[in-house]
Motif scaffolding. Structure first.
Motif, PDB file in Angstrom:
ATOM      1  N   ASP A 200       0.842  -1.198   0.000  1.00 10.07           N
ATOM      2  CA  ASP A 200       0.000   0.000   0.000  1.00 10.07           C
ATOM      3  C   ASP A 200       0.878   1.250   0.000  1.00 10.07           C
ATOM      4  OD1 ASP A 200      -1.813   2.022   0.359  1.00 10.07           O
ATOM      5  OD2 ASP A 200      -2.599   1.296   2.281  1.00 10.07           O
ATOM      6  N   VAL A 201       0.948   1.912  -1.160  1.00 11.13           N
ATOM      7  CA  VAL A 201       1.816   3.094  -1.271  1.00 11.13           C
ATOM      8  C   VAL A 201       1.299   4.258  -0.441  1.00 11.13           C
ATOM      9  CG1 VAL A 201       2.724   2.482  -3.535  1.00 11.13           C
ATOM     10  CG2 VAL A 201       0.607   3.805  -3.380  1.00 11.13           C
ATOM     11  N   THR A 202       0.015   4.240  -0.085  1.00 11.39           N
ATOM     12  CA  THR A 202      -0.536   5.322   0.737  1.00 11.39           C
ATOM     13  C   THR A 202      -0.308   5.062   2.231  1.00 11.39           C
ATOM     14  OG1 THR A 202      -2.740   4.374   1.102  1.00 11.39           O
ATOM     15  CG2 THR A 202      -2.383   5.553  -0.970  1.00 11.39           C
ATOM     16  N   LYS A 203       0.002   3.814   2.579  1.00  9.78           N
ATOM     17  CA  LYS A 203       0.237   3.398   3.970  1.00  9.78           C
ATOM     18  C   LYS A 203      -1.006   3.522   4.856  1.00  9.78           C
ATOM     19  CE  LYS A 203       4.457   2.576   2.902  1.00  9.78           C
ATOM     20  NZ  LYS A 203       4.833   1.176   2.620  1.00  9.78           N
ATOM     21  N   CYS A 212     -12.463  -1.245   0.920  1.00  8.32           N
ATOM     22  CA  CYS A 212     -11.317  -0.461   0.433  1.00  8.32           C
ATOM     23  C   CYS A 212     -10.991  -0.771  -1.026  1.00  8.32           C
ATOM     24  CB  CYS A 212     -10.097  -0.667   1.319  1.00  8.32           C
ATOM     25  SG  CYS A 212      -9.561  -2.379   1.488  1.00  8.32           S
ATOM     26  N   CYS A 213     -11.180  -2.018  -1.449  1.00  7.82           N
ATOM     27  CA  CYS A 213     -10.847  -2.373  -2.830  1.00  7.82           C
ATOM     28  C   CYS A 213     -11.808  -1.745  -3.838  1.00  7.82           C
ATOM     29  CB  CYS A 213     -10.850  -3.891  -2.998  1.00  7.82           C
ATOM     30  SG  CYS A 213      -9.364  -4.680  -2.331  1.00  7.82           S
ATOM     31  N   ALA A 214     -12.986  -1.342  -3.367  1.00 11.73           N
ATOM     32  CA  ALA A 214     -13.971  -0.711  -4.249  1.00 11.73           C
ATOM     33  C   ALA A 214     -13.923   0.807  -4.174  1.00 11.73           C
ATOM     34  CB  ALA A 214     -15.368  -1.201  -3.901  1.00 11.73           C
ATOM     35  N   THR A 215     -13.087   1.336  -3.296  1.00 10.60           N
ATOM     36  CA  THR A 215     -12.955   2.777  -3.132  1.00 10.60           C
ATOM     37  C   THR A 215     -11.731   3.264  -3.895  1.00 10.60           C
ATOM     38  OG1 THR A 215     -13.904   2.597  -0.916  1.00 10.60           O
ATOM     39  CG2 THR A 215     -12.753   4.649  -1.461  1.00 10.60           C
ATOM     40  N   PRO A 216     -11.883   4.184  -4.861  1.00  9.51           N
ATOM     41  CA  PRO A 216     -10.744   4.640  -5.661  1.00  9.51           C
ATOM     42  C   PRO A 216      -9.573   5.090  -4.809  1.00  9.51           C
ATOM     43  CG  PRO A 216     -12.786   5.491  -6.566  1.00  9.51           C
ATOM     44  CD  PRO A 216     -13.144   4.847  -5.260  1.00  9.51           C
ATOM     45  N   SER A 217      -8.366   4.668  -5.196  1.00  6.53           N
ATOM     46  CA  SER A 217      -7.163   5.028  -4.455  1.00  6.53           C
ATOM     47  C   SER A 217      -5.927   4.744  -5.292  1.00  6.53           C
ATOM     48  CB  SER A 217      -7.080   4.227  -3.155  1.00  6.53           C
ATOM     49  OG  SER A 217      -5.827   4.405  -2.528  1.00  6.53           O
ATOM     50  N   ASN A 218      -4.866   5.511  -5.047  1.00  2.00           N
ATOM     51  CA  ASN A 218      -3.581   5.240  -5.695  1.00  2.00           C
ATOM     52  C   ASN A 218      -3.029   3.886  -5.273  1.00  2.00           C
ATOM     53  OD1 ASN A 218      -3.626   7.730  -6.984  1.00  2.00           O
ATOM     54  ND2 ASN A 218      -2.460   8.755  -5.368  1.00  2.00           N
ATOM     55  N   PHE A 222      -0.857  -1.149  -6.905  1.00  5.61           N
ATOM     56  CA  PHE A 222      -0.033  -2.234  -6.391  1.00  5.61           C
ATOM     57  C   PHE A 222      -0.808  -3.141  -5.432  1.00  5.61           C
ATOM     58  CE2 PHE A 222       2.817   1.383  -7.251  1.00  5.61           C
ATOM     59  CZ  PHE A 222       3.592   0.805  -8.257  1.00  5.61           C
ATOM     60  N   CYS A 223      -2.122  -3.098  -5.507  1.00  5.18           N
ATOM     61  CA  CYS A 223      -2.938  -3.909  -4.600  1.00  5.18           C
ATOM     62  C   CYS A 223      -3.401  -5.172  -5.311  1.00  5.18           C
ATOM     63  CB  CYS A 223      -4.142  -3.124  -4.096  1.00  5.18           C
ATOM     64  SG  CYS A 223      -5.198  -4.118  -2.990  1.00  5.18           S
ATOM     65  N   TYR A 224      -2.838  -6.301  -4.916  1.00  4.77           N
ATOM     66  CA  TYR A 224      -3.174  -7.572  -5.541  1.00  4.77           C
ATOM     67  C   TYR A 224      -4.651  -7.913  -5.352  1.00  4.77           C
ATOM     68  CZ  TYR A 224      -3.107 -12.616  -6.423  1.00  4.77           C
ATOM     69  OH  TYR A 224      -3.368 -13.886  -6.908  1.00  4.77           O
ATOM     70  N   ARG A 225      -5.166  -7.701  -4.155  1.00  2.34           N
ATOM     71  CA  ARG A 225      -6.560  -8.054  -3.886  1.00  2.34           C
ATOM     72  C   ARG A 225      -7.503  -7.235  -4.768  1.00  2.34           C
ATOM     73  NH1 ARG A 225     -10.831  -6.505  -0.380  1.00  2.34           N
ATOM     74  NH2 ARG A 225     -12.076  -8.280   0.353  1.00  2.34           N
ATOM     75  N   HIS A 226      -7.291  -5.930  -4.836  1.00  7.08           N
ATOM     76  CA  HIS A 226      -8.132  -5.089  -5.685  1.00  7.08           C
ATOM     77  C   HIS A 226      -8.073  -5.568  -7.125  1.00  7.08           C
ATOM     78  CE1 HIS A 226      -9.684  -1.663  -7.935  1.00  7.08           C
ATOM     79  NE2 HIS A 226      -8.561  -1.700  -8.629  1.00  7.08           N
ATOM     80  N   GLN A 227      -6.886  -5.857  -7.610  1.00  2.00           N
ATOM     81  CA  GLN A 227      -6.725  -6.230  -9.014  1.00  2.00           C
ATOM     82  C   GLN A 227      -7.407  -7.554  -9.323  1.00  2.00           C
ATOM     83  OE1 GLN A 227      -2.590  -5.788 -10.132  1.00  2.00           O
ATOM     84  NE2 GLN A 227      -2.523  -3.661  -9.430  1.00  2.00           N
ATOM     85  N   CYS A 228      -7.373  -8.496  -8.385  1.00  2.00           N
ATOM     86  CA  CYS A 228      -8.091  -9.756  -8.577  1.00  2.00           C
ATOM     87  C   CYS A 228      -9.605  -9.528  -8.631  1.00  2.00           C
ATOM     88  CB  CYS A 228      -7.759 -10.735  -7.454  1.00  2.00           C
ATOM     89  SG  CYS A 228      -6.055 -11.335  -7.460  1.00  2.00           S
ATOM     90  N   LEU A 229     -10.109  -8.768  -7.670  1.00  2.00           N
ATOM     91  CA  LEU A 229     -11.542  -8.489  -7.640  1.00  2.00           C
ATOM     92  C   LEU A 229     -11.991  -7.735  -8.887  1.00  2.00           C
ATOM     93  CD1 LEU A 229     -11.978  -7.473  -3.891  1.00  2.00           C
ATOM     94  CD2 LEU A 229     -12.540  -9.669  -4.956  1.00  2.00           C
ATOM     95  N   GLU A 230     -11.105  -6.889  -9.393  1.00  2.00           N
ATOM     96  CA  GLU A 230     -11.443  -6.119 -10.593  1.00  2.00           C
ATOM     97  C   GLU A 230     -11.539  -7.023 -11.812  1.00  2.00           C
ATOM     98  OE1 GLU A 230     -12.341  -2.255 -12.244  1.00  2.00           O
ATOM     99  OE2 GLU A 230     -12.303  -3.111 -10.223  1.00  2.00           O
ATOM    100  N   VAL A 231     -10.653  -8.001 -11.921  1.00  2.00           N
ATOM    101  CA  VAL A 231     -10.736  -8.949 -13.035  1.00  2.00           C
ATOM    102  C   VAL A 231     -12.070  -9.683 -12.991  1.00  2.00           C
ATOM    103  CG1 VAL A 231      -9.795 -11.078 -14.015  1.00  2.00           C
ATOM    104  CG2 VAL A 231      -8.243  -9.258 -13.291  1.00  2.00           C
TER     105      VAL A 231
END
Length: 341
Positions: A200-203, A212-218, A222-231
């Motif tokens: 998490d680059v934002t820490k 959190c994975c559905a809330t836009p963020s920088n 680099f978030c594996y979980r978000h990217q999986c859910l997005e696929v």
């Protein structure tokens, strides 16, 4: 500057024999981005516990899926490399993060052909510490130590690129054609929850709390979980899947620390118990079929499902060296080659 491509996948033991599996697991699990604990503790865990018990069981699993030509992951990756080479004008080399087909050898192969600018292509749609990051970090260390005159540019995670989603969705649709499926499970390789927080680059954004994975963020870069859910979301939208007819899970956990939930094996068990009779499973964290897809999913997963009363268990192959996937990667490479020239 002459350009070249280095495709990089995970790797494989030299053979399914316990001694070769032990050597491979030792290299893999001692990577500080795979088991990210202090060196002394990592060595005690890996060399003192895991390597005394796991190689024999892993070797038995590898023997179940080993091909006459060799490791499925290696064979498929080589086919992919040859397919791409036939469609691009620049040299394309193949390496593995672990095992004898080293990244150093791959870079040397390109340098020997006069390449000065390398496109490093980790064969992972999603970013993770234990996949993409360990490849890019090692490649840069090797460049500084042995190839200071070359330039390396890395392909970022491509999980949400529309043309990738198109190819993946079409593959799922093709393999389910004519089947009556009650539920489609998207199974991704698991990682410890702490990996998500470390990336998490934002820490502060990644709380793994369901929102959190559905809330836009920088942090999502680099978030594996978000990217999986997005696929899962993008493919479901593309295929017009009904809510409740699909879900996401994570497989291949190790140790006792919290890993991403829900777990694939328990999800398959739950689906069977809840009356799902015909299910399919796709594994979009992998581009090449390997131990985790051919044995853990296609064999172990199917056994669990049948034990729970399920009937038809359909395993959708990875994209492997399918023509549309070869075309996709070749198009991306050709675009890079012609840019800034």
């Amino acid at each position: 500057m002459k350009k070249g491509i280095l495709l990089v996948n995970l790797g494989s033991p030299e053979s399914p024999e316990p001694k070769d599996v032990k050597k491979y697991l030792g290299e893999f699990l001692m990577d500080e981005r795979v088991i990210d604990i202090p060196l002394v503790a990592r060595a005690a865990l890996v060399k003192g516990i895991i390597l005394k018990t796991r190689p024999k069981a892993s070797a038995a699993a590898y023997k179940k899926i080993w091909w006459d030509e060799g490791s499925p992951l290696i064979v498929i990756s080589e086919r992919l490399q040859r397919g791409i080479q036939n469609k691009v004008e620049v040299p394309v080399a193949l390496a593995m993060r672990y095992g004898s087909m080293t990244i150093k050898k791959g870079l040397q192969e390109l340098v020997d052909k006069g390449v000065e600018e390398v496109l490093l292509f980790p064969l992972y749609p999603q970013f993770a510490m234990a996949t993409t990051e360990t490849i890019t970090v090692l490649a840069e260390e090797l460049r500084q130590a042995f190839f200071p005159n070359i330039k390396i540019e890395s392909v970022p995670a491509f999980y949400n690129k529309p043309d990738y989603i198109e190819v993946l969705s079409n593959s799922v649709k093709r393999h389910l054609e004519g089947k009556q499926i009650d539920h489609l499970l998207f199974s991704y390789h698991g990682v410890p929850e702490r990996h998500i927080r470390k990336s998490d680059v934002t820490k502060s954004h990644c709380k793994i709390d369901g929102s959190c994975c559905a809330t836009p963020s920088n942090a999502h870069e680099f978030c594996y979980r978000h990217q999986c859910l997005e696929v899962t979301k993008l493919v479901a939208e593309k295929l017009k899947l009904k809510t409740g007819s699909y879900s996401t899970s994570f497989q291949s956990r190790l140790g006792f620390d919290p890993w991403l939930l829900p777990y694939t094996d328990r999800t398959i068990e739950r689906l069977g118990k809840n009356g799902v009779k015909n299910m399919a499973i796709v594994t979009p964290a992998f581009v090449s079929d390997c131990l985790e897809t051919l044995e853990e999913i296609a064999m172990e997963g199917q056994e669990i499902f049948h034990e729970m009363g399920g009937h038809e268990f359909t395993t959708i192959p990875c994209l492997n060296d399918d023509a549309p996937f070869v075309d996709l990667l070749s198009n991306w490479i050709n675009t890079w080659v012609t840019s800034n020239t």
